[in-house]
Motif scaffolding. Structure first.
Motif, PDB file in Angstrom:
ATOM      1  N   ALA A  24      17.112  13.387  19.692  1.00  0.00           N
ATOM      2  CA  ALA A  24      15.968  13.681  20.561  1.00  0.00           C
ATOM      3  C   ALA A  24      14.671  13.748  19.748  1.00  0.00           C
ATOM      4  N   ILE A  25      14.727  14.411  18.599  1.00  0.00           N
ATOM      5  CA  ILE A  25      13.535  14.530  17.770  1.00  0.00           C
ATOM      6  C   ILE A  25      13.120  13.176  17.205  1.00  0.00           C
ATOM      7  N   LEU A  26      14.081  12.321  16.868  1.00  0.00           N
ATOM      8  CA  LEU A  26      13.752  10.986  16.390  1.00  0.00           C
ATOM      9  C   LEU A  26      13.003  10.188  17.445  1.00  0.00           C
ATOM     10  N   PHE A  27      13.479  10.229  18.680  1.00  0.00           N
ATOM     11  CA  PHE A  27      12.782   9.510  19.744  1.00  0.00           C
ATOM     12  C   PHE A  27      11.402  10.118  19.993  1.00  0.00           C
ATOM     13  N   LEU A  28      11.301  11.428  19.888  1.00  0.00           N
ATOM     14  CA  LEU A  28      10.001  12.063  20.064  1.00  0.00           C
ATOM     15  C   LEU A  28       9.014  11.562  19.019  1.00  0.00           C
ATOM     16  N   TYR A  29       9.499  11.220  17.844  1.00  0.00           N
ATOM     17  CA  TYR A  29       8.622  10.768  16.768  1.00  0.00           C
ATOM     18  C   TYR A  29       8.010   9.393  17.022  1.00  0.00           C
ATOM     19  N   ALA A  30       8.294   8.809  18.168  1.00  0.00           N
ATOM     20  CA  ALA A  30       7.590   7.581  18.553  1.00  0.00           C
ATOM     21  C   ALA A  30       6.153   7.872  18.968  1.00  0.00           C
ATOM     22  N   TYR A  31       5.834   9.147  19.218  1.00  0.00           N
ATOM     23  CA  TYR A  31       4.530   9.441  19.812  1.00  0.00           C
ATOM     24  C   TYR A  31       3.327   9.153  18.917  1.00  0.00           C
ATOM     25  N   PRO A  32       3.402   9.280  17.570  1.00  0.00           N
ATOM     26  CA  PRO A  32       2.210   8.916  16.794  1.00  0.00           C
ATOM     27  C   PRO A  32       1.784   7.465  17.001  1.00  0.00           C
ATOM     28  N   THR A  33       2.777   6.567  17.128  1.00  0.00           N
ATOM     29  CA  THR A  33       2.460   5.168  17.361  1.00  0.00           C
ATOM     30  C   THR A  33       1.881   4.965  18.757  1.00  0.00           C
ATOM     31  N   ILE A  34       2.414   5.692  19.734  1.00  0.00           N
ATOM     32  CA  ILE A  34       1.858   5.614  21.091  1.00  0.00           C
ATOM     33  C   ILE A  34       0.424   6.124  21.095  1.00  0.00           C
ATOM     34  N   VAL A  35       0.164   7.178  20.310  1.00  0.00           N
ATOM     35  CA  VAL A  35      -1.197   7.698  20.195  1.00  0.00           C
ATOM     36  C   VAL A  35      -2.135   6.610  19.688  1.00  0.00           C
ATOM     37  N   ALA A  36      -1.694   5.855  18.683  1.00  0.00           N
ATOM     38  CA  ALA A  36      -2.536   4.805  18.116  1.00  0.00           C
ATOM     39  C   ALA A  36      -2.899   3.760  19.165  1.00  0.00           C
ATOM     40  N   VAL A  37      -1.920   3.417  20.019  1.00  0.00           N
ATOM     41  CA  VAL A  37      -2.189   2.443  21.083  1.00  0.00           C
ATOM     42  C   VAL A  37      -3.166   3.015  22.100  1.00  0.00           C
ATOM     43  N   LEU A  38      -2.912   4.259  22.531  1.00  0.00           N
ATOM     44  CA  LEU A  38      -3.803   4.881  23.513  1.00  0.00           C
ATOM     45  C   LEU A  38      -5.209   5.066  22.947  1.00  0.00           C
ATOM     46  N   ALA A  39      -5.303   5.443  21.672  1.00  0.00           N
ATOM     47  CA  ALA A  39      -6.606   5.643  21.053  1.00  0.00           C
ATOM     48  C   ALA A  39      -7.411   4.353  21.025  1.00  0.00           C
ATOM     49  N   TYR A  40      -6.722   3.230  20.898  1.00  0.00           N
ATOM     50  CA  TYR A  40      -7.406   1.931  20.910  1.00  0.00           C
ATOM     51  C   TYR A  40      -8.082   1.680  22.258  1.00  0.00           C
ATOM     52  N   PHE A  41      -7.378   2.014  23.332  1.00  0.00           N
ATOM     53  CA  PHE A  41      -7.910   1.756  24.663  1.00  0.00           C
ATOM     54  C   PHE A  41      -8.834   2.860  25.164  1.00  0.00           C
ATOM     55  N   VAL A  42      -8.533   4.137  24.795  1.00  0.00           N
ATOM     56  CA  VAL A  42      -9.274   5.269  25.352  1.00  0.00           C
ATOM     57  C   VAL A  42     -10.420   5.714  24.449  1.00  0.00           C
ATOM     58  N   LEU A  43     -10.169   5.747  23.129  1.00  0.00           N
ATOM     59  CA  LEU A  43     -11.156   6.268  22.190  1.00  0.00           C
ATOM     60  C   LEU A  43     -11.848   5.181  21.375  1.00  0.00           C
ATOM     61  N   ASN A  44     -11.527   3.912  21.690  1.00  0.00           N
ATOM     62  CA  ASN A  44     -12.146   2.765  21.007  1.00  0.00           C
ATOM     63  C   ASN A  44     -11.899   2.770  19.498  1.00  0.00           C
ATOM     64  N   GLU A  45     -10.768   3.278  19.071  1.00  0.00           N
ATOM     65  CA  GLU A  45     -10.420   3.242  17.665  1.00  0.00           C
ATOM     66  C   GLU A  45      -9.857   1.865  17.309  1.00  0.00           C
ATOM     67  N   PRO A  46     -10.124   1.370  16.099  1.00  0.00           N
ATOM     68  CA  PRO A  46      -9.621   0.044  15.715  1.00  0.00           C
ATOM     69  C   PRO A  46      -8.102   0.031  15.609  1.00  0.00           C
ATOM     70  N   PHE A  47      -7.504  -1.084  15.971  1.00  0.00           N
ATOM     71  CA  PHE A  47      -6.047  -1.236  15.874  1.00  0.00           C
ATOM     72  C   PHE A  47      -5.763  -2.196  14.715  1.00  0.00           C
ATOM     73  N   ILE A  48      -5.662  -1.643  13.504  1.00  0.00           N
ATOM     74  CA  ILE A  48      -5.522  -2.455  12.312  1.00  0.00           C
ATOM     75  C   ILE A  48      -4.066  -2.849  12.100  1.00  0.00           C
ATOM     76  N   TRP A  49      -3.826  -3.676  11.065  1.00  0.00           N
ATOM     77  CA  TRP A  49      -2.481  -4.194  10.831  1.00  0.00           C
ATOM     78  C   TRP A  49      -1.475  -3.086  10.575  1.00  0.00           C
ATOM     79  N   ARG A  50      -1.907  -2.013   9.907  1.00  0.00           N
ATOM     80  CA  ARG A  50      -0.983  -0.917   9.613  1.00  0.00           C
ATOM     81  C   ARG A  50      -0.437  -0.296  10.895  1.00  0.00           C
ATOM     82  N   LYS A  51      -1.304  -0.141  11.899  1.00  0.00           N
ATOM     83  CA  LYS A  51      -0.859   0.418  13.166  1.00  0.00           C
ATOM     84  C   LYS A  51       0.094  -0.538  13.886  1.00  0.00           C
ATOM     85  N   GLY A  52      -0.193  -1.824  13.796  1.00  0.00           N
ATOM     86  CA  GLY A  52       0.698  -2.798  14.419  1.00  0.00           C
ATOM     87  C   GLY A  52       2.076  -2.795  13.780  1.00  0.00           C
TER      88      GLY A  52
END
Length: 318
Positions: free
Chosen positions: A130-158
């Motif tokens: 359960a905790i491993l699956f929960l750890y997907a959230y930092p990557t989801i944050v990066a995607v949401l931040a790109y659309f909501v907070l206009n943060e760049p989506f660089i290669w590292r995030k991809g």
């Protein structure tokens, strides 16, 4: 931005640590020298405390406590600790009506959903999983931040995105004795809602004391989970006395101690180094699950977990 330090959780400890990081990052980067050893020690203590969350919850379930009762009493204990701290250290308790309403909305719409989904997932799949699956959230944050907070989506995030979901695919492709998909779906819902909660709350903490935010967050959580338990008829004190040990443990260790240690640790060593240390959490949870609950993971599942943690590590190195 500090992404991927802790889970709540959600539970409250994991999420609030995430939200506090932007506020503390500059301070943490400047703190060098003699405080480094203490900072690392405190972050390790916080990580170990948070790693016990799933185990304590499952032990409370074994002794008859429902999910709603576990969450309500967990936050009652945590709130008592926070309000006591507010009084002892004479922290200002007043907030504006706007802040009051925002914290209430964020707690109801994000945090409560995250924690409820996560704690129900503990009933269906191993704690470490359960905790491993929960750890997907930092990557989801990066995607949401790109659309909501206009943060760049660089290669590292991809790359982190590919590793995180690749690891999840590996785990799901090699279930142990049939992985209960209810637990998987609930854990992934918790990860997604945790990401939304982070993005929605990041700006609020820039203008508010972390201690005050924590205090009101856990207080609102009591109201929400008590109301939910009463409405569903699942709020009950009809459980074995042994459950109280784990409920108090959840409130004091996995919430209050974890928050106090992680905040001070971030101040001393910085957010990025703290986030790297925190990737120990799923491994420790899995080991505790094996030791105390007789839960096991296959080698392939552990390899999938390693991919997820590598994705988190890449995020934390930004």
């Amino acid at each position: 931005m500090f992404e991927g330090v802790f889970v709540l959780s959600h539970n409250g400890a994991k999420v609030v640590t995430e939200l506090a990081a932007d506020r503390l990052k500059d301070q943490g980067a400047a703190k060098k020298g003699s405080g480094q050893g203490l900072g690392i020690f405190l972050v390790v203590v916080a990580t170990l405390a948070l790693a016990t969350e799933a185990i304590a919850a499952k032990m409370a379930y074994r002794h008859g406590a429902t999910v709603e009762t576990t969450l309500t009493l967990r936050y009652v204990v945590a709130a008592a600790a926070f309000w006591t701290g507010m009084l002892v250290w004479r922290q200002p308790v007043r907030i504006t009506l706007r802040q009051f309403l925002l914290i209430a909305a964020i707690t109801l719409g994000g945090h409560a959903t995250t924690v409820l989904a996560l704690f129900y997932s503990f009933k269906f799949i191993p704690a470490g999983m359960a905790i491993l699956f929960l750890y997907a959230y930092p990557t989801i944050v990066a995607v949401l931040a790109y659309f909501v907070l206009n943060e760049p989506f660089i290669w590292r995030k991809g790359l982190a995105l590919a590793l995180t979901f690749g690891g999840a695919a590996v785990i799901l492709g090699q279930p142990l004795h049939g992985l209960d998909m209810r637990g998987v779906v609930l854990a992934l819902i918790a990860a997604f809602m945790n990401a939304i909660f982070y993005v929605a709350s990041a700006r609020l903490l820039r203008d508010m004391s972390v201690w005050v935010f924590d205090t009101y967050l856990v207080t609102f959580a009591i109201v929400i989970f008590a109301a939910l338990g009463a409405a569903t008829g699942r709020l009950s004190l009809d459980f074995a006395p042994q459950a109280w040990v784990w409920l108090v443990f959840l409130g004091l260790v996995a919430t209050a101690l974890a928050l106090a240690a992680i905040f001070r640790g971030i101040q001393l060593i910085g957010a990025s180094r703290a986030s790297i240390i925190s990737t120990l959490e799923p491994a420790v949870t899995a080991l505790l699950g094996f030791w105390l609950l007789s839960e096991t993971l296959t080698v392939v599942q552990m390899a999938g977990g390693a991919l997820i943690l590598l994705g988190v590590f890449l995020q934390s190195r930004e």
